[in-house]
Design an enzyme around this catalytic site. Structure first.
Site, PDB file in Angstrom:
ATOM      1  N   LEU A  65     -44.595  35.147  11.037  1.00 56.77           N
ATOM      2  CA  LEU A  65     -45.600  34.960  10.265  1.00 56.77           C
ATOM      3  C   LEU A  65     -46.593  34.279  10.797  1.00 56.77           C
ATOM      4  O   LEU A  65     -48.009  34.536  10.167  1.00 56.77           O
ATOM      5  CB  LEU A  65     -45.166  34.158   8.964  1.00 56.77           C
ATOM      6  CG  LEU A  65     -43.823  34.766   8.311  1.00 56.77           C
ATOM      7  CD1 LEU A  65     -43.322  34.016   7.059  1.00 56.77           C
ATOM      8  CD2 LEU A  65     -44.147  36.196   7.871  1.00 56.77           C
ATOM      9  N   ASN A  66     -46.388  33.378  11.675  1.00 55.63           N
ATOM     10  CA  ASN A  66     -47.611  32.670  12.200  1.00 55.63           C
ATOM     11  C   ASN A  66     -47.373  32.612  13.867  1.00 55.63           C
ATOM     12  O   ASN A  66     -46.724  31.853  14.278  1.00 55.63           O
ATOM     13  CB  ASN A  66     -47.630  31.240  11.693  1.00 55.63           C
ATOM     14  CG  ASN A  66     -49.082  30.541  12.025  1.00 55.63           C
ATOM     15  OD1 ASN A  66     -49.205  30.450  13.207  1.00 55.63           O
ATOM     16  ND2 ASN A  66     -49.655  29.844  11.210  1.00 55.63           N
ATOM     17  N   GLY A  83     -35.776  28.520  14.481  1.00 58.03           N
ATOM     18  CA  GLY A  83     -35.455  26.996  15.016  1.00 58.03           C
ATOM     19  C   GLY A  83     -34.529  27.183  16.029  1.00 58.03           C
ATOM     20  O   GLY A  83     -34.910  26.611  17.021  1.00 58.03           O
ATOM     21  N   GLU A  84     -33.327  27.406  15.780  1.00 61.34           N
ATOM     22  CA  GLU A  84     -32.081  27.154  16.803  1.00 61.34           C
ATOM     23  C   GLU A  84     -32.098  28.248  17.997  1.00 61.34           C
ATOM     24  O   GLU A  84     -31.762  28.081  18.920  1.00 61.34           O
ATOM     25  CB  GLU A  84     -30.790  27.175  16.070  1.00 61.34           C
ATOM     26  CG  GLU A  84     -30.522  25.868  15.449  1.00 61.34           C
ATOM     27  CD  GLU A  84     -31.201  25.650  13.945  1.00 61.34           C
ATOM     28  OE1 GLU A  84     -31.244  24.628  13.782  1.00 61.34           O
ATOM     29  OE2 GLU A  84     -31.999  26.740  13.620  1.00 61.34           O
TER      30      GLU A  84
END
Length: 219
Positions: free
Chosen positions: A102-103, A176-177
């Site tokens: 998304l970004n 994240g992980e």
């Protein structure tokens, strides 16, 4: 448009962890924005403005027969000093498939940050329990060693932009992980390739590396 988070007037939400933030909150944001666009298409808004709401209960948290995991491949180049046992990571590379990004700027930062955390997991971060007090002996960043810029001379993160319509309205996955978990394994494998010693306990501190080298086997 204004976003409010962390207010006790709002209903309970999931925690910010487990790579679930964007994939869960984004569902509600996407639906609210879609409703807002539909309302604006009907004509000019009133002077006092208007409000739209989205409740994704029963959908965002519903079980799915499809896997929603992100995937990644990690590569590490290391140098091991056989006299001191010190391991230096010269390069890290991660390539990921994490749905629709998304970004790009914040995603790259999160991937690189995760890989840096994996570096700490592999080489420096460890805790010891004080048996007398039942607490960890490391109480600050002087005792609990985390990587700094000097520890990561060359680190790259790339991704394949997936199009998976079975995920959520954004097509996004958690990132994240995924940058953390494979990095420590890649560094451990690189140390094995450099020394011939398979170490199975992290972090790979100099004493453990030297112990493995002197033992000539699994450490």
């Amino acid at each position: 448009m204004r976003t409010e988070v962390g207010s006790s007037e709002l209903p309970a939400a999931s925690l910010a962890g487990g790579s679930s933030g964007t994939a869960s909150w984004g569902w509600a944001v996407h639906e609210a924005c879609a409703r807002l666009a539909e309302r604006l298409a009907q004509g000019p808004p009133p002077a006092a403005g208007f409000e739209v709401r989205a409740d994704t209960a029963g959908r965002a948290d519903a079980d799915s027969p499809y896997a929603r995991h992100a995937f990644g491949a990690h590569f590490a180049e290391v140098a091991v000093d056989t006299i001191t046992g010190e391991t230096r990571v010269r390069r890290l590379l991660g390539v990921y498939a994490a749905g629709h990004i998304l970004n790009a700027r914040t995603a790259r930062s999160q991937f690189v940050g995760g890989m840096t955390m994996g570096l700490g997991m592999a080489l420096t971060e460890g805790s010891m329990m004080d048996a007398a007090f039942g607490d960890f002996t490391e109480s600050d960043l002087a005792a609990y060693h985390v990587p700094t810029h000097a520890d990561v001379p060359d680190i790259e993160a790339h991704w394949i932009d997936e199009d998976d319509t079975r995920l959520n309205p954004m097509g996004s996955k958690g990132i994240g992980e995924i940058g953390i978990v494979g990095t420590a394994a890649a560094i451990g494998n690189a140390v094995f390739h450099a020394t011939g010693v398979r170490l199975r306990e992290l972090p790979l501190t100099p004493d453990r590396v030297l112990s493995g080298l002197r033992g000539g086997g699994v450490g």
